[in-house]
Scaffold this motif. Structure first.
Motif, PDB file in Angstrom:
ATOM      1  N   THR A   7      12.707  -7.842 -38.525  1.00  0.00           N
ATOM      2  CA  THR A   7      13.790  -7.945 -37.545  1.00  0.00           C
ATOM      3  C   THR A   7      14.695  -9.118 -37.891  1.00  0.00           C
ATOM      4  N   ILE A  52      10.317 -12.247 -38.159  1.00  0.00           N
ATOM      5  CA  ILE A  52      11.592 -12.191 -37.444  1.00  0.00           C
ATOM      6  C   ILE A  52      12.437 -13.395 -37.866  1.00  0.00           C
ATOM      7  N   GLN A  65       9.161  -2.850 -31.880  1.00  0.00           N
ATOM      8  CA  GLN A  65      10.367  -3.318 -32.569  1.00  0.00           C
ATOM      9  C   GLN A  65      11.625  -2.735 -31.930  1.00  0.00           C
TER      10      GLN A  65
END
Length: 518
Positions: A472, A405, A511
């Motif tokens: 992400t 991320i 997610q």
């Protein structure tokens, strides 16, 4: 020695040999002694030892008893898996890898880099960005060079032409390069070989913001006056994460350490089971106006399972903390009050982690990316109340189980729209946030703006790269709260918490970001 013991010794020896390592007799006995504590899970114990072997510095491929005991000591207390569950990577710790087009491979990481680069560092910044995308596009089936010399329209490919080879060529050609403004009001396309003036007046574009410093793929024709007239213009095609990882296997682009395939599978299984884990992401948290934050913390204190991580992203003050700001002592008191506010909620203070990422207006050395963490002068006021507080850079990277991320706090949407040299296409979408996501993912860079618009430390431009593409991307902005999934990448903007009361509850197991407001 029994037959079973001999089999265990042989198995351990074979496992280490597969990694190119040899065990001395005493080292082999130390390995077996360590495995005695695993009973039915010997394979897991061996994988932990092999993972540790990848991390220690070795003079040769022969492991001594002392090396094995060092690895065992490192594992004891917390397993490799437990240590790899949650990692925060500062932008200044991200390894730098450069692509060598001659050897067709990445090399690095470079040694510790100076904060201030020289003129060569600035030139390398653009060269490395271009070569990173060039090595990606040659694997795309639409731009791959055919094995046999046939007409491009029949082979279904669009062969790239270097800019220096355009002279003397007739008809439409495909080129790739960086848009630059070498003269006022005159745009050029540059690659490693040459720079050619371009005419974008009739160019048909794809989704995204086309700004100076963008890397584009264009179809057009060289005019008699030496100007390349662009008919079609787009970003280099995006490559899937799995393909990128297969090419860069063994290289730690993200900065969290290399995981073995078995370790990745085990982390993915654990990640899918962690359905209650949650990240709560705030942006624009003004600590001199903390009433809303207190209400949100009250709500999460009373839930059955408290969030795993709270992410607080700046700006942390309602006024920019620049040279004209004379109230640093007052701001320090406000950070102290923020720590007291979190400490007043004992469950989240003990069980949750708190990540603080500076914004563009927060105190710091300069408005240059990447930004270092909030200075210790302020951070200590929070850390004395909150034991699990982490102060990191902007941008910041987090690996949670197997998931990567990236958090980035910058008013990027406004600047990208202001810097466009071509109006964005509205054929596929009119949403500016979707244009922004398409731009940063295809450019594999968080901030593909001109350096005059957004200064970047030349030696640390690699810390803003998005290659291989993470799972992400959090593009925190003061604009409207948004979420968009693009080619398997989850992107969202939590919005301004102070102005709009918006934030995001992100569930890593699925997610899925939940857009929330108070």
């Amino acid at each position: 020695m029994g037959v079973e013991q001999q089999l265990r010794l042989r198995k351990a020896q074979q496992k280490f040999r597969m990694r190119g390592l040899t065990l001395t007799v005493d080292a082999l006995k130390a390995v077996v002694a360590f495995l005695d504590g695993f009973l039915e899970a010997e394979d897991e114990g061996l994988e932990q030892l092999l993972s540790e072997a990848d991390k220690i510095s070795l003079k040769n491929n022969v492991l001594s008893k002392e090396s094995i005991l060092e690895m065992v000591a490192s594992i004891s207390g917390s397993t490799t898996i437990e240590r790899n569950v949650f990692k925060v990577i500062d932008a200044f710790q991200v390894p730098k890898f450069c692509y060598d087009p001659i050897r067709k491979m990445f090399h690095g990481p470079a040694e510790k880099l100076a904060l201030h680069g020289d003129a060569q560092s600035k030139a390398a910044l653009y060269r490395d960005r271009l070569q990173l995308l060039q090595q990606r596009i040659v694997r795309d089936r639409h731009f791959a060079k055919p094995a046999f010399r046939v007409d491009g329209s029949r082979s279904g490919t669009c062969e790239m032409t270097p800019l220096q080879s355009l002279i003397g060529c007739s008809g439409n050609r495909w080129v790739m390069g960086i848009i630059s403004q070498l003269e006022d009001g005159c745009y050029y396309l540059e690659d490693i070989s040459a720079a050619t003036p371009i005419d974008l007046s009739v160019a048909k574009t794809t989704t995204g913001f086309f700004t100076e410093n963008s890397i584009i793929v264009a179809e057009g024709e060289l005019q008699p006056d030496g100007v390349f007239k662009v008919y079609t213009c787009g970003f280099p095609p995006l490559e899937s994460r799995s393909v990128s990882l297969s090419i860069t296997a063994g290289l730690d682009f993200f900065g969290a350490g290399v995981l073995s395939p078995d370790e990745i599978l085990r982390l993915e299984r654990m990640e899918r089971k962690a359905i209650n884990d949650m990240f709560v992401v705030f942006s624009e948290v003004w600590i001199d106006q903390e009433e809303k934050l207190g209400m949100v913390l009250d709500g999460f204190e009373s839930v059955e399972v408290v969030p795993t991580l709270f992410v607080f992203m700046g700006n942390f003050c309602s006024r920019p903390c620049n040279l004209a700001f004379h109230a640093f002592s007052k701001l320090r008191e406000q950070f102290n009050r923020l720590g007291s506010l979190i400490a007043a909620h004992p469950r989240i203070n003990q069980e949750s982690k708190f990540l603080f990422i500076p914004g563009p207006g927060d105190p710091g050395p300069a408005s240059v990316l990447p930004r270092p963490p909030i200075p210790d002068y302020f951070a200590r006021e929070v850390m004395k109340h909150v034991p699990n507080a982490i102060f990191s850079s902007n941008p910041c990277r987090v690996r949670y189980y197997s998931q990567e991320i990236v958090f980035f706090r910058q008013d990027l949407l406004y600047r990208m729209r202001r810097s466009c040299i071509i109006p964005p296409s509205e054929e596929e979408t009119k949403d500016p946030f979707e244009h922004l996501v398409a731009t940063v993912t295809h450019q594999s860079h968080l901030c593909p703006l001109p350096l005059m618009t957004e200064p970047i430390s030349w030696n640390y431009d690699h810390s803003l790269r998005l290659y291989p593409t993470p799972h992400t991307i959090v593009l925190a902005d003061c604009s409207e709260q948004k979420m968009f999934k693009y080619t398997g990448v989850t992107c969202f903007n939590p919005g301004s918490f102070t102005n709009d009361g918006t934030f995001v509850a992100y569930r890593p197991a699925t997610q899925e970001p939940e857009l929330s407001a108070i």
